[in-house]
Design an enzyme around this catalytic site. Structure first.
Site, PDB file in Angstrom:
ATOM      1  N   GLU A 251       0.840  -1.194   0.000  1.00 40.17           N
ATOM      2  CA  GLU A 251       0.000   0.000   0.000  1.00 40.17           C
ATOM      3  C   GLU A 251       0.875   1.243   0.000  1.00 40.17           C
ATOM      4  O   GLU A 251       1.317   1.690   1.058  1.00 40.17           O
ATOM      5  CB  GLU A 251      -0.886   0.007   1.251  1.00 40.17           C
ATOM      6  CG  GLU A 251      -1.863  -1.137   1.299  1.00 40.17           C
ATOM      7  CD  GLU A 251      -3.125  -0.754   2.059  1.00 40.17           C
ATOM      8  OE1 GLU A 251      -4.203  -0.931   1.498  1.00 40.17           O
ATOM      9  OE2 GLU A 251      -3.020  -0.249   3.181  1.00 40.17           O
TER      10      GLU A 251
ATOM     11  N   GLY B 276      -6.426   6.732   0.160  1.00 38.63           N
ATOM     12  CA  GLY B 276      -7.432   7.746   0.445  1.00 38.63           C
ATOM     13  C   GLY B 276      -7.233   9.040  -0.335  1.00 38.63           C
ATOM     14  O   GLY B 276      -7.865  10.044  -0.054  1.00 38.63           O
TER      15      GLY B 276
ATOM     16  N   GLY C 167     -11.867   3.058   1.283  1.00 37.20           N
ATOM     17  CA  GLY C 167     -13.091   3.809   1.017  1.00 37.20           C
ATOM     18  C   GLY C 167     -14.142   3.070   0.197  1.00 37.20           C
ATOM     19  O   GLY C 167     -15.328   3.067   0.549  1.00 37.20           O
TER      20      GLY C 167
HETATM   21  P1  PGA Z   1      -8.271   3.522   0.211  1.00 33.28           P
HETATM   22  O1  PGA Z   1      -7.563   2.830   1.485  1.00 33.28           O
HETATM   23  O2  PGA Z   1      -8.794   2.389  -0.639  1.00 33.28           O
HETATM   24  O3  PGA Z   1      -9.373   4.344   0.797  1.00 33.28           O
HETATM   25  O4  PGA Z   1      -7.227   4.323  -0.487  1.00 33.28           O
HETATM   26  C1  PGA Z   1      -6.826   1.653   1.349  1.00 33.28           C
HETATM   27  C2  PGA Z   1      -6.287   1.241   2.690  1.00 33.28           C
HETATM   28  O5  PGA Z   1      -5.862   2.115   3.461  1.00 33.28           O
HETATM   29  O6  PGA Z   1      -6.259   0.027   3.033  1.00 33.28           O
END
Ligand code: PGA
Length: 244
Positions: A162, A168, A230
């Site tokens: 990630e 996010g 999200g």
């Molecule tokens: P996101 O978060 O899909 O909202 O970017 C991913 C995560 O933090 O696991």
């Protein structure tokens, strides 16, 4: 395909999510689905998932069985709630709550001891990527963290790549950027645990995964699954991700 709800959804909202999500996700026999609500909604999620193949996970796990660790939740407590997985070392835990590679290793070892399947997160920050240090960061996180597992422990974990700059933010890593990072992680696995382990380890991509980019991400042979923040909060959106 894992959903990370972060600090969202009360028990009643969790139940409502599953009511909508279950029939939509029923077709997705091609993948394993894990949903990770806040601790206080674990029980509601487990009850709502009963009789389905959907698994429930926690978003963190203590490194001890019990003891004077205010605010922590242990593996046996998570297992007693009926959860089977735990996200460990999420960048938000590293950034805001002092999680380190060393504590990630300890939490992973504890999860395995108590029969909880760890999803261990790694990933570089924007400044680390821009200064050309992505691979060095991934290597450091691997070497100081999960490289400390035994081979049989390692066989039971999944890794989530990630990139912090993609979480996010709406900025998804391109499938190629993600695949490059996955290759770097897999190379570390090969060096430490051997070729068989490197072939078997499941590496998920996470960071602004949405229904409309899941297919191109999953088309990369290096990407074995996704960890979704999200877009996992809405049953229709997460169902279209798992049914990519
Ligand atoms: P996101 O978060 O899909 O909202 O970017 C991913 C995560 O933090 O696991």
């Amino acid at each position: 395909m894992a959903g990370n709800w972060k600090m969202f959804k009360m028990p009643a909202e969790t139940t409502a999510f599953f009511e909508k999500f279950r029939p939509l996700a029923e077709k997705s026999g091609h993948c394993e689905i894990v949903i990770c609500p806040p601790f206080t909604s674990l029980r509601a999620a487990v009850e709502a998932a009963q009789g389905s193949a959907i698994r429930v996970g926690a978003q963190n796990i203590a490194w001890a069985k019990e003891g004077a660790f205010t605010g922590e939740i242990s593996g046996p407590m998570i297992a007693a709630a009926g959860a089977t997985h735990a996200i460990i070392g999420h960048s938000e835990r590293r950034q805001y709550f002092g999680e380190t590679d060393e504590t990630v290793l300890k939490r992973t070892q504890a999860a395995l001891e108590f029969g909880i399947a760890p999803i261990v997160c790694v990933g570089e920050r924007l400044d680390e990527r821009e200064s050309g240090n992505t691979e060095a960061v991934l290597v450091r996180q691997f070497q100081h963290g999960i490289a400390g597992l035994t081979e049989s422990q390692f066989a039971k974990i999944a890794i989530a790549y990630e990139p912090v700059w993609a979480i996010g933010t709406g900025k998804t890593a391109t499938p190629e950027i993600a695949a490059d990072a996955h290759r770097a992680i897999r190379a570390q696995v090969k060096e430490r645990f051997g070729a068989e382990a490197a072939g078997a380890i499941r590496i998920l991509y996470g960071g602004s995964v949405k229904p409309d980019n899941t297919r191109t991400l999953m088309a990369q042979p290096e990407i074995d699954g996704v960890l979704v923040g999200g877009a996992s909060l809405d049953p229709v959106s997460f169902a279209s991700i798992v049914n990519f």
